[in-house]
Design a protein around this motif. Sequence first.
Motif, mmCIF file in Angstrom:
data_model
loop_
_atom_site.group_PDB
_atom_site.id
_atom_site.type_symbol
_atom_site.label_atom_id
_atom_site.label_comp_id
_atom_site.label_asym_id
_atom_site.label_seq_id
_atom_site.Cartn_x
_atom_site.Cartn_y
_atom_site.Cartn_z
ATOM 1 N N PRO A 1 10.289 62.398 14.319
ATOM 2 C CA PRO A 1 11.495 61.630 13.984
ATOM 3 C C PRO A 1 11.165 60.151 13.811
ATOM 4 C CG PRO A 1 11.496 62.298 16.295
ATOM 5 C CD PRO A 1 10.362 63.020 15.645
ATOM 6 N N SER A 2 11.917 59.491 12.936
ATOM 7 C CA SER A 2 11.600 58.110 12.582
ATOM 8 C C SER A 2 11.782 57.143 13.747
ATOM 9 C CB SER A 2 12.457 57.665 11.404
ATOM 10 O OG SER A 2 13.816 57.855 11.714
ATOM 11 N N GLU A 3 12.608 57.485 14.726
ATOM 12 C CA GLU A 3 12.764 56.564 15.856
ATOM 13 C C GLU A 3 11.512 56.515 16.738
ATOM 14 O OE1 GLU A 3 14.739 59.007 15.158
ATOM 15 O OE2 GLU A 3 15.068 60.345 16.841
ATOM 16 N N MET A 4 10.561 57.377 16.421
ATOM 17 C CA MET A 4 9.309 57.369 17.186
ATOM 18 C C MET A 4 8.176 56.779 16.343
ATOM 19 S SD MET A 4 10.096 58.804 20.094
ATOM 20 C CE MET A 4 8.604 59.486 20.795
ATOM 21 N N VAL A 5 8.511 55.762 15.599
ATOM 22 C CA VAL A 5 7.563 55.210 14.630
ATOM 23 C C VAL A 5 6.187 54.957 15.219
ATOM 24 C CG1 VAL A 5 7.015 53.154 13.284
ATOM 25 C CG2 VAL A 5 9.275 54.166 13.130
ATOM 26 N N SER A 6 6.166 54.324 16.388
ATOM 27 C CA SER A 6 4.878 53.928 16.925
ATOM 28 C C SER A 6 4.004 55.126 17.281
ATOM 29 C CB SER A 6 5.075 53.053 18.167
ATOM 30 O OG SER A 6 5.745 53.799 19.153
ATOM 31 N N GLU A 7 4.603 56.290 17.367
ATOM 32 C CA GLU A 7 3.813 57.450 17.757
ATOM 33 C C GLU A 7 3.379 58.294 16.582
ATOM 34 O OE1 GLU A 7 5.562 59.673 20.840
ATOM 35 O OE2 GLU A 7 5.777 57.951 22.167
ATOM 36 N N GLU B 1 13.491 54.909 3.387
ATOM 37 C CA GLU B 1 14.280 55.404 4.513
ATOM 38 C C GLU B 1 14.839 54.250 5.336
ATOM 39 O OE1 GLU B 1 12.365 58.549 6.863
ATOM 40 O OE2 GLU B 1 13.148 57.481 8.607
ATOM 41 N N LYS B 2 16.152 54.205 5.462
ATOM 42 C CA LYS B 2 16.819 53.089 6.139
ATOM 43 C C LYS B 2 16.375 52.941 7.593
ATOM 44 C CE LYS B 2 19.300 51.553 2.785
ATOM 45 N NZ LYS B 2 18.886 50.282 2.161
ATOM 46 N N ALA B 3 16.279 54.071 8.297
ATOM 47 C CA ALA B 3 15.907 54.012 9.710
ATOM 48 C C ALA B 3 14.512 53.423 9.877
ATOM 49 C CB ALA B 3 15.975 55.407 10.332
ATOM 50 N N LEU B 4 13.631 53.804 8.968
ATOM 51 C CA LEU B 4 12.265 53.275 9.018
ATOM 52 C C LEU B 4 12.269 51.775 8.712
ATOM 53 C CD1 LEU B 4 9.199 53.614 9.182
ATOM 54 C CD2 LEU B 4 9.215 54.243 6.760
ATOM 55 N N GLN B 5 13.032 51.358 7.708
ATOM 56 C CA GLN B 5 13.124 49.939 7.362
ATOM 57 C C GLN B 5 13.578 49.113 8.566
ATOM 58 O OE1 GLN B 5 15.841 49.688 4.078
ATOM 59 N NE2 GLN B 5 14.311 50.297 2.547
ATOM 60 N N THR B 6 14.643 49.583 9.193
ATOM 61 C CA THR B 6 15.207 48.841 10.319
ATOM 62 C C THR B 6 14.242 48.776 11.493
ATOM 63 O OG1 THR B 6 17.395 49.605 9.663
ATOM 64 C CG2 THR B 6 17.169 48.734 11.895
#
Lengths: 118, 225
Positions: B176-182, B102-107
């Motif tokens: 959602p991937s933008e909340m990776v840390s959570e 997943e690109k968003a996760l990579q970034t």
Amino acid sequence: MVLTRSERFAIFLERLAAAEPTDSAEAAYNLVSSTLIAVEDEFSGTKFDPAQWKTDGRLYPPQLDNRRAVAGYPEVVRYRSLGHHTLIGSNGSIQIITIRGATELMKAGTDGRHVWQI
Amino acid sequence: MADLTPIEVLQRSIAAELPTARINLDPPHLPSGSWFVDVEWNGALAFVEWRPLEGFGISPENVGYGEGPDVTTKDSAAAAAAAIGFLRSQHGFRDALIVADEKALQTSLRDNFLEVDVTSDIVGVRDAVAQLRRHMYRSVIVDTRVELSHALLSELERSFRSLNAITVALLMTSSPSEMVSEWAQIIIRHTVNSRNLALMVRSLLRFGNDPLAWPRLHHDPDQPK
């Protein structure tokens, strides 16, 4: 003039290769030792002091008590140092190889034979 | 290891840390001579000399002819650690490999790692095996939502067994991937003795209490601690 370790080693190999061949293991060992000591006296900038061999940065000849027999070659002895073997034949032949087996120097004895040919 | 000689302790210590290392013992033929231990691991070489009355001398492969060792010590464990250090340093280890499609996760992972001075390589799951064979990684972060091939699992197992690296598996939720840390849950696999386990747990507990207090983290001066 002080030279780098690799420059000194190259001079040592050149002088050893150019020296008159020897006809006995003792003479070959003495040739290796005297050649290295002379090069280090000239170019290492460090006084000869075998007690300091671990730390002074100078190159020292193979230690006599690090001599080993070579299985299958009763006329050859091996002097072990950290990264090298110095092989010496009873005919005065000399071969210096790395632990990986790369030959740094191969010099025949006075009879023209190399270490593995006696 | 009370009954073992120092040279045996050294060998066992190296073998325990680097199970795939090839260890060659070159014993003396004369009583006063030195023992030499040549250790080859993943193509790298390190040499150990031991004189019972003087202790150990350790050098990497580039030791000069007739040159003394880089490191001297009387302690077997310290000698083993020095040899292992030389072997590992010849490989240019990389900090982290991120395996995710997943690109968003990579970034997101790459940017956050960079922010705390951890450099990372990123590959998709399909290219992970080749990347693991190309470089040595001290840690690998794997997105476990995607199906991992047997080849990849085997390669991870092999590299971690030989390197004692850290595996971090991210078990995702539907957040959602933008909340990776959570939403990232972490599983760490790392071979440690009980003391190092205690140190690791202490370190993690401190992180849990105050992440910004950890070393290497760039503090935002506007953000209260």
